[in-house]
Design an enzyme around this catalytic site. Structure first.
Site: not given
Length: 225
Positions: A72-74
């Site tokens: 899951i992206s930053q």
């Protein structure tokens, strides 16, 4: 049952609104300035998009594993890429390449009219669909398939966002970008320096802006069950 659902959405302990607010303040300090993007990130429960064992880390400004060698992206990158798409004004139709956990999808769904999301790993997309249904986000259409091919049947798109790094910009995605449309995509070799690009379709071609170094999982071809 309703009380349990509210607790799950709003969070307790590490996932409380106070914890989320600390993340939002950090994003603002790092340069996120679009008030709509800030508001959507503030009210979207990121802990729903990670495994329960990692819920206590959901509001750290970091990427987290979601299985299948994906992340899951930053939050900063989610906010930054969303801002870049919206810089020129509201968008009606956005193509997302890489549904993943569905977190970026959920953010986009609250910022644009329609989201068309492509994911090659079916089990990830199935989970993402469930999460967006929980949050009553109904303006997203999903496709299980090869993200490098985009979704030509429904093109063109006013915006395209790619959440995995490509060795080079796929021609199929350039072809599906509407005139005046914007694409945000990380490009570069896997495991080496990658750069975030903003590409705009102009009247006689494409303009390209390099926006800084990033790190994403690779954009791979071929769907997986």
């Amino acid at each position: 049952m309703r009380e349990q659902e509210d607790l799950m959405r709003h969070g307790i302990g590490f996932t409380s609104q106070r914890t989320r607010e600390r993340l939002i303040q950090r994003l603002i300090e790092e340069g996120v300035s679009n008030p709509k993007v800030i508001d959507v990130l503030r009210h979207t429960p990121r802990h729903l998009f990670v495994d329960e064992a990692l819920a206590h880390r959901a509001y750290e400004d970091t990427a987290l594993p979601i299985g299948n060698n994906q992340t899951i992206s930053q939050p900063f990158m989610v906010a930054h890429m969303s801002e870049l798409l919206l810089q020129a004004g509201p968008l009606d139709k956005v193509l997302e390449i890489g549904t993943g956990s569905g977190y970026q999808t959920a953010i986009l769904a609250q910022l644009v009219e329609r989201v068309f999301s492509v994911e090659r790993i079916k089990v990830l997309q199935d989970r993402a669909k469930e999460r967006l249904t929980e949050l009553n986000l109904r303006n997203v259409v999903f496709r299980w398939g090869d993200g490098c091919e985009g979704w030509p049947a429904l093109a063109p798109y006013n915006g395209i966002i790619v959440t995995a790094v490509a060795q080079e910009v796929p021609q199929a995605l350039l072809d599906q970008l509407a005139p005046g449309g914007r694409m945000v995509i990380p490009v570069g070799p896997t495991g080496d320096t990658q750069h975030l690009l903003l590409i705009v379709r102009e009247e006689h071609g494409f303009s390209q802006q390099v926006l800084g170094a990033v790190r994403f999982v690779p954009l791979l071809t071929g769907p997986l069950a």
